[in-house]
Design an enzyme around this catalytic site. Structure first.
Site, PDB file in Angstrom:
ATOM      1  N   ASP A  38       0.858  -1.189   0.000  1.00  0.00           N
ATOM      2  CA  ASP A  38       0.000   0.000   0.000  1.00  0.00           C
ATOM      3  C   ASP A  38       0.889   1.232   0.000  1.00  0.00           C
ATOM      4  O   ASP A  38       1.430   1.624   1.041  1.00  0.00           O
ATOM      5  CB  ASP A  38      -0.892   0.000   1.243  1.00  0.00           C
ATOM      6  N   ASP A 178     -10.745  -4.457  -1.435  1.00  0.00           N
ATOM      7  CA  ASP A 178      -9.702  -4.107  -0.480  1.00  0.00           C
ATOM      8  C   ASP A 178     -10.284  -3.259   0.637  1.00  0.00           C
ATOM      9  O   ASP A 178     -10.800  -2.167   0.417  1.00  0.00           O
ATOM     10  CB  ASP A 178      -8.604  -3.306  -1.215  1.00  0.00           C
TER      11      ASP A 178
HETATM   12  C1  DX5 Z   1      -6.436   1.187   2.828  1.00  0.00           C
HETATM   13  C2  DX5 Z   1      -5.619  -0.065   2.693  1.00  0.00           C
HETATM   14  C3  DX5 Z   1      -6.256  -1.169   3.537  1.00  0.00           C
HETATM   15  C4  DX5 Z   1      -5.392  -2.392   3.636  1.00  0.00           C
HETATM   16  C5  DX5 Z   1      -6.198  -3.583   4.127  1.00  0.00           C
HETATM   17  O1  DX5 Z   1      -5.851   2.201   2.093  1.00  0.00           O
HETATM   18  O2  DX5 Z   1      -5.561  -0.448   1.323  1.00  0.00           O
HETATM   19  O3  DX5 Z   1      -7.494  -1.490   2.958  1.00  0.00           O
HETATM   20  O4  DX5 Z   1      -4.829  -2.648   2.433  1.00  0.00           O
HETATM   21  O5  DX5 Z   1      -6.599  -3.263   5.389  1.00  0.00           O
HETATM   22  P1  DX5 Z   1      -7.492  -4.249   6.292  1.00  0.00           P
HETATM   23  O6  DX5 Z   1      -7.479  -5.612   5.656  1.00  0.00           O
HETATM   24  O7  DX5 Z   1      -6.809  -4.242   7.610  1.00  0.00           O
HETATM   25  O8  DX5 Z   1      -8.834  -3.634   6.288  1.00  0.00           O
END
Ligand code: DX5
Length: 226
Positions: A38, A178
């Site tokens: 990310d 995501d």
């Molecule tokens: C937000 C990120 C999150 C991450 C996943 O910008 O992209 O969504 O990747 O986070 P979790 O799985 O902890 O919600």
């Protein structure tokens, strides 16, 4: 067209940043299909994370593919750096690119797979005219910037709409979700048409370990598709 393959892809956002190499090796051992970085610039989202050199340092430690989720305004200048760092798939945000059509073409010209992400408030129609340029569409199920947020279930109709657009196009395009993906939410996203699932907190916080989380989420996604 056969059902697209279910893929479980961890975000390393919740990882121990002092041991990112070890964390990537543990994720590979846990059976993930890819690893997502990310990338945040502190402008498109109120957070700052990985430069290309951090990713390049981890690249030789594992064999699984890397993807970069570029939460970055006007990413064109950075694209070559993330490909050189070892990312095979680059995801740019429709909202962050002044010339999205051109940016996706640049990614393809660099030899990487282009993908486009949609924030929760952005309608599916925003990708209508770039379906011929992408290998994946990411429907965000949280507002980008941080891990550990609640899944936004009202995104499921958009997931369904994007899956219909993909089917009508006749193209082999993955649909990724995501944000807030875990055992209690993956079925809804899979039933709506997602086949690639980004999970950060759900993998890193599973008391039975990452391999358990990967296999549980994969099984729930498969079952939800019928
Ligand atoms: C937000 C990120 C999150 C991450 C996943 O910008 O992209 O969504 O990747 O986070 P979790 O799985 O902890 O919600």
């Amino acid at each position: 067209m056969s059902a697209p393959q279910i893929q479980i892809v961890p975000s390393v956002l919740p990882a121990d940043f002092s041991r990112l190499g070890d964390e990537c090796q543990a994720l590979e051992k846990a059976g993930v299909d890819r690893i997502q970085w990310d990338v945040m610039d502190g402008v498109f989202v109120p957070n700052l994370t990985f430069g290309p050199d951090v990713i390049a340092a981890c690249r030789p430690l594992v064999d699984v593919p890397f993807e970069a989720h570029l939460m970055v305004v006007e990413p064109d200048e950075l694209l070559p750096r993330y490909v050189e760092a070892g990312c095979e798939l680059l995801i740019v945000h429709a909202e962050a690119c002044r010339h999205l059509h051109r940016t996706l073409g640049l990614i393809r010209d660099l030899g990487a797979s282009p993908a486009v992400a949609l924030n929760p408030a952005t309608p599916a129609v925003a990708v209508q005219h770039v379906l011929d340029l992408v290998d994946e569409i990411l429907v965000m199920t949280v507002n980008p910037g941080f891990g550990g947020q609640d899944y936004i279930a009202t995104m499921e109709p958009k997931v369904r709409e994007v899956r219909q657009m993909i089917e009508l196009s006749g193209r082999d395009i993955d649909l990724e979700v995501d944000g807030g993906i875990g055992p209690s939410t993956v079925a809804g996203a899979a039933a709506a048409g997602a086949n690639v699932f980004i999970a950060g907190s759900a993998l890193f916080r599973d008391p039975e370990g990452q391999a358990h989380a990967v296999s549980e989420i994969r099984a729930l996604a498969e079952a939800a598709r019928g």
